[in-house]
Motif scaffolding. Sequence first.
Motif, PDB file in Angstrom:
ATOM      1  N   PRO A 207     -17.047 -10.003 -10.014  1.00 27.80           N
ATOM      2  CA  PRO A 207     -17.299  -8.601  -9.651  1.00 27.80           C
ATOM      3  C   PRO A 207     -18.574  -8.453  -8.818  1.00 27.80           C
ATOM      4  O   PRO A 207     -19.554  -9.169  -9.030  1.00 27.80           O
ATOM      5  N   ALA A 208     -18.517  -7.532  -7.866  1.00 23.91           N
ATOM      6  CA  ALA A 208     -19.661  -7.250  -6.989  1.00 23.91           C
ATOM      7  C   ALA A 208     -19.428  -5.886  -6.359  1.00 23.91           C
ATOM      8  O   ALA A 208     -18.292  -5.400  -6.325  1.00 23.91           O
ATOM      9  N   PRO A 209     -20.504  -5.231  -5.874  1.00 24.73           N
ATOM     10  CA  PRO A 209     -20.302  -3.937  -5.198  1.00 24.73           C
ATOM     11  C   PRO A 209     -19.315  -4.070  -4.042  1.00 24.73           C
ATOM     12  O   PRO A 209     -19.356  -5.065  -3.307  1.00 24.73           O
TER      13      PRO A 209
ATOM     14  N   VAL B  69      -3.431   0.748  -3.220  1.00 17.23           N
ATOM     15  CA  VAL B  69      -4.824   0.513  -3.617  1.00 17.23           C
ATOM     16  C   VAL B  69      -5.222   1.649  -4.557  1.00 17.23           C
ATOM     17  O   VAL B  69      -5.028   2.822  -4.224  1.00 17.23           O
ATOM     18  N   CYS B  70      -5.750   1.278  -5.719  1.00 20.09           N
ATOM     19  CA  CYS B  70      -5.982   2.252  -6.792  1.00 20.09           C
ATOM     20  C   CYS B  70      -7.445   2.208  -7.220  1.00 20.09           C
ATOM     21  O   CYS B  70      -8.120   1.188  -7.070  1.00 20.09           O
ATOM     22  N   ARG B  71      -7.913   3.295  -7.795  1.00 18.30           N
ATOM     23  CA  ARG B  71      -9.291   3.343  -8.282  1.00 18.30           C
ATOM     24  C   ARG B  71      -9.538   2.284  -9.361  1.00 18.30           C
ATOM     25  O   ARG B  71     -10.646   1.773  -9.489  1.00 18.30           O
TER      26      ARG B  71
ATOM     27  N   LEU C 120     -10.814  -0.715  -7.888  1.00 18.04           N
ATOM     28  CA  LEU C 120     -12.244  -0.562  -7.606  1.00 18.04           C
ATOM     29  C   LEU C 120     -13.070  -0.866  -8.865  1.00 18.04           C
ATOM     30  O   LEU C 120     -14.093  -1.550  -8.798  1.00 18.04           O
ATOM     31  N   HIS C 121     -12.607  -0.398 -10.019  1.00 19.83           N
ATOM     32  CA  HIS C 121     -13.320  -0.673 -11.275  1.00 19.83           C
ATOM     33  C   HIS C 121     -13.294  -2.170 -11.603  1.00 19.83           C
ATOM     34  O   HIS C 121     -14.228  -2.702 -12.191  1.00 19.83           O
TER      35      HIS C 121
ATOM     36  N   GLU D 193      -2.767   3.649   5.991  1.00 19.14           N
ATOM     37  CA  GLU D 193      -2.313   2.258   6.039  1.00 19.14           C
ATOM     38  C   GLU D 193      -3.432   1.273   6.395  1.00 19.14           C
ATOM     39  O   GLU D 193      -4.274   1.555   7.246  1.00 19.14           O
ATOM     40  N   TYR D 194      -3.414   0.114   5.722  1.00 20.32           N
ATOM     41  CA  TYR D 194      -4.345  -0.986   5.993  1.00 20.32           C
ATOM     42  C   TYR D 194      -3.551  -2.286   6.018  1.00 20.32           C
ATOM     43  O   TYR D 194      -2.482  -2.373   5.421  1.00 20.32           O
ATOM     44  N   GLY D 195      -4.117  -3.313   6.664  1.00 17.34           N
ATOM     45  CA  GLY D 195      -3.530  -4.648   6.570  1.00 17.34           C
ATOM     46  C   GLY D 195      -4.010  -5.326   5.294  1.00 17.34           C
ATOM     47  O   GLY D 195      -4.987  -4.901   4.674  1.00 17.34           O
ATOM     48  N   LEU D 196      -3.337  -6.404   4.897  1.00 14.99           N
ATOM     49  CA  LEU D 196      -3.718  -7.122   3.679  1.00 14.99           C
ATOM     50  C   LEU D 196      -5.182  -7.543   3.726  1.00 14.99           C
ATOM     51  O   LEU D 196      -5.922  -7.384   2.750  1.00 14.99           O
ATOM     52  N   GLU D 197      -5.616  -8.054   4.882  1.00 10.70           N
ATOM     53  CA  GLU D 197      -6.982  -8.569   4.976  1.00 10.70           C
ATOM     54  C   GLU D 197      -8.020  -7.439   5.043  1.00 10.70           C
ATOM     55  O   GLU D 197      -9.209  -7.702   5.031  1.00 10.70           O
ATOM     56  N   GLN D 198      -7.547  -6.189   5.073  1.00 11.88           N
ATOM     57  CA  GLN D 198      -8.466  -5.034   5.069  1.00 11.88           C
ATOM     58  C   GLN D 198      -8.622  -4.435   3.667  1.00 11.88           C
ATOM     59  O   GLN D 198      -9.064  -3.296   3.529  1.00 11.88           O
ATOM     60  N   ALA D 199      -8.302  -5.211   2.633  1.00 12.05           N
ATOM     61  CA  ALA D 199      -8.339  -4.671   1.265  1.00 12.05           C
ATOM     62  C   ALA D 199      -9.746  -4.186   0.887  1.00 12.05           C
ATOM     63  O   ALA D 199      -9.894  -3.129   0.251  1.00 12.05           O
ATOM     64  N   ASN D 200     -10.790  -4.941   1.268  1.00  8.33           N
ATOM     65  CA  ASN D 200     -12.163  -4.492   0.956  1.00  8.33           C
ATOM     66  C   ASN D 200     -12.453  -3.142   1.599  1.00  8.33           C
ATOM     67  O   ASN D 200     -13.052  -2.257   0.980  1.00  8.33           O
ATOM     68  N   GLU D 201     -12.036  -3.020   2.851  1.00 12.25           N
ATOM     69  CA  GLU D 201     -12.266  -1.784   3.615  1.00 12.25           C
ATOM     70  C   GLU D 201     -11.551  -0.594   2.956  1.00 12.25           C
ATOM     71  O   GLU D 201     -12.115   0.502   2.822  1.00 12.25           O
ATOM     72  N   ALA D 202     -10.308  -0.835   2.534  1.00  7.83           N
ATOM     73  CA  ALA D 202      -9.537   0.234   1.878  1.00  7.83           C
ATOM     74  C   ALA D 202     -10.245   0.687   0.605  1.00  7.83           C
ATOM     75  O   ALA D 202     -10.334   1.888   0.318  1.00  7.83           O
ATOM     76  N   LEU D 203     -10.756  -0.277  -0.165  1.00  8.30           N
ATOM     77  CA  LEU D 203     -11.424   0.067  -1.424  1.00  8.30           C
ATOM     78  C   LEU D 203     -12.750   0.774  -1.182  1.00  8.30           C
ATOM     79  O   LEU D 203     -13.135   1.673  -1.943  1.00  8.30           O
ATOM     80  N   LEU D 204     -13.453   0.385  -0.103  1.00 10.93           N
ATOM     81  CA  LEU D 204     -14.697   1.074   0.234  1.00 10.93           C
ATOM     82  C   LEU D 204     -14.401   2.515   0.649  1.00 10.93           C
ATOM     83  O   LEU D 204     -15.098   3.451   0.258  1.00 10.93           O
ATOM     84  N   ASP D 205     -13.340   2.701   1.446  1.00 10.28           N
ATOM     85  CA  ASP D 205     -12.935   4.060   1.835  1.00 10.28           C
ATOM     86  C   ASP D 205     -12.582   4.892   0.600  1.00 10.28           C
ATOM     87  O   ASP D 205     -12.928   6.075   0.517  1.00 10.28           O
TER      88      ASP D 205
END
Length: 381
Positions: free
Chosen positions: A6-8, A38-40, A43-44, A352-364
């Motif tokens: 886990p990390a920010p 992508v779900c909250r 993020l947790h 919509e995001y690509g698979l490799e954009q998962a970090n970006e989706a979670l930050l959004d």
Amino acid sequence: MQLAAPAPVAEAPLRLVELPVPEPGPGQVLLRVLACGVCRTDLHILEGELPPHRSPVVPGHQIVGEVVALGSGADAIAPGGEPGAPSLVVGDRVGVPWLHQTDETCRFCRRGQENLCEHALFTGWDVDGGFAEYTVAPAGFVYRLPADMTAMAAAPLLCAGIIGYRCLRLVGIVGDDAGLHAGVAAAADAAEAPDSPAGDPPAGAAAAPPDSPAPKRLAIYGFGSAASLCTQVAIWRGWEVYGIARDEEHRAMARELGAVWAGESSDDPGVLYDAAIVFAPAGELAVDALKRLDRGGIVALGGIYSSPIPPIEYPWIYGERVVRSVANSTRQDARELLRDAAAVPIVSRVQEYGLEQANEALLDLKQDRVRGSAVLRVAEG
Ligand SMILES: [Zn+2]
Ligand SMILES: [Zn+2]
């Protein structure tokens, strides 16, 4: 997209790694992932509010995939635990939710509360999930999806939709104890009334009889993916929806989806609510909702994590008001949500995001930049 520790989310802790295609075990199916919501909760898991259950882990628990192989015995299992449902074959399109598997034997499972199973496994927390090209899941815990819904549109139903549906059940809007939605209720009244002229077409929601009871009021706190989906079911069931969100974009979406009012938690809607659902992970909202609840009303807390709930003055909860949490979901919740999603029909608003954009989706998601539901498009299909 794998999480080692886990990390920010701002540090982009998910890493693109190459893993072997998993082998389906006994009773499991191998899926080629088409889309994953992508779900909250993801993020947790990323940020450690939920402690790691498995490390490293591939998160993601709103999976739409195509069956590409069956493990031994999987062809004899009814998908979704639905008695009599035809078993899965290669090429079927199915959904995998948060509830990955239960023991089916503990005291909770035996009395129809498998969401409380003491030995439940959760997708993307206890086992690898859907931020990946392939995943495996037990055939008895995956679901056929509405035929005319795209993979991208169906993905948010698999957690946001199902958990929202369970919240609606626990506040009395769906399920055995709930009234029929206005259109169905009006048609049923017309059919039963002895003086109603024969052959009248069934009345629609707008043509409910003038003596029908006033619609009940549901407040939804936190207008993200789950709220946007369950608002549609609640309105279909004849309820008025009040949307509460911090920012104007989410309040605007609530209005677009049919909410009769949208505001901030401190705004006065001028009415009392019959029910409230809190999706935002802020404990003070439970108390805000309780203060605006009518007698006998229920506040359901839909998150898996929340900041502490402030002290509750007794007069706020007196009058048989209820505050309750919502934990996971049952297979019945999933089946009934998917049935209603096709009937309403529920429209998913997807970012919509690509698979490799998962970090970006979670930050959004963390920074309130997602309107509707964030979904990773993993493959075409
Ligand atoms: Zn159990
Ligand atoms: Zn979720």
